[in-house]
Enzyme design. Sequence first.
Site, short mmCIF file in Angstrom:
data_model
loop_
_atom_site.label_atom_id
_atom_site.label_comp_id
_atom_site.label_asym_id
_atom_site.label_seq_id
_atom_site.Cartn_x
_atom_site.Cartn_y
_atom_site.Cartn_z
N ILE A 47 -4.95 -1.66 -0.55
CA ILE A 47 -4.74 -1.99 0.91
C ILE A 47 -3.32 -1.54 1.14
O ILE A 47 -2.96 -1.86 2.42
CB ILE A 47 -4.99 -3.41 1.11
CG1 ILE A 47 -4.06 -4.33 0.39
CG2 ILE A 47 -6.35 -3.86 0.97
CD1 ILE A 47 -3.89 -5.91 0.60
N GLU A 48 -2.52 -0.68 0.36
CA GLU A 48 -1.31 -0.34 0.86
C GLU A 48 -1.48 1.50 0.70
O GLU A 48 -2.27 1.99 1.51
CB GLU A 48 -0.13 -0.89 -0.13
CG GLU A 48 0.14 -2.16 0.19
CD GLU A 48 1.19 -2.83 -0.51
OE1 GLU A 48 2.27 -2.29 -0.20
OE2 GLU A 48 1.00 -3.66 -1.33
N MET A 49 -0.78 2.13 -0.16
CA MET A 49 -0.70 3.39 -0.23
C MET A 49 -1.76 4.06 -1.05
O MET A 49 -2.18 5.14 -0.84
CB MET A 49 0.68 3.97 -0.85
CG MET A 49 1.70 3.35 -0.19
SD MET A 49 3.46 3.64 -0.78
CE MET A 49 3.66 5.42 -0.42
#
Length: 353
Positions: free
Chosen positions: A142-144
């Site tokens: 859910i980030e990079m």
Amino acid sequence: MKNIYILLISFFLLMNCSSKEEETYVPIPYNLKIPQLFADKLIAPIIPTNNPLTKEGVALGKKLFFDKILSGNSTQSCATCHDPKIAFTDNRPFSDGIDGSFGNRNSMPLFNLAWNFDELFTWDGKEFSLEKQAFEPVTNPIEMHANWTVVAKKLQEHSEYPVLFLQAFGTSTIDSTLVTKAIAQFERTIISGNSKFDKFLKGETTLTTEEQNGFDVFMDEARGDCFHCHGSNNNPLWTDNKFHNNGLDATFSDLGLGAITGDPADNGKFRSPSLRNLAFTAPYMHDGRFATLEEVINHYSIGLKPSSTIDPLMKKVNEGGVNLSTKDKADLKAFLLSLSDLEFINNQDFQEK
């Protein structure tokens, strides 16, 4: 045959020169710019012996911090969620990743990290050391949402990075360990220590009547009682860097520290953030639930919720909070804003060139 011998000799000479270059290059030590108030009030910052600060390492870490090559689709960098112009946060309740996914945590501001003496990072303390903290967001879905093997390959094939890693670490072979070491070096140089209140403590300016009363409210156990968790004029970090349940909820959908330790007594505990730079870092709390400082102050004044793990420092939880007067609330806000550091958010050492 003669040409083959010449090629072989040339190859071995080239490899020998390359090996010697990697063995003999010595990066230049980086002198951390420590504010005098920090030097007077705090012990020396924590710099790991296996990752000393160097000019080359810090410069490389800064370049990587702003480079979108670290994300799965090359659309986000560390700075996407940690913008130096707003004290290294992003002004949203939850940061969104490259796939449009949202977590349940607010992006923490980044500064004065070298003085986090327990070396536990993030809202719930799940990462031990800045190096490990820099590792996780790259692969987080859910980030990079990237793969470290792929990221290292992209960096290895880049026109600049192999030379920069050679200069910083003595090797042009790039891996996740060296990437996170470089980013951590840069992050340790991010220091904020020249707010209006800092200048007041140095005798360079005076406080308004409202700011002075706000500071008095902050320090008064009978009124604000804020200093236990958030420092004082004797603690220029303006946080204890510890974990507290500050009465946000009666029950917990996010266990915070409790999810990391597995101890129910830690449920609902989150790190006390620094009160520096509040003028730039809204919204507030681990989940960004409060859009304004007025809402934060009202929470401690009349909004505390009891629970089994409520911090003992929330002494007036049964009364809803400390019940500040309207004037004390306004003055407390004025004092808190005096901890904001305009020089910091405009410091070119922390801006993308």
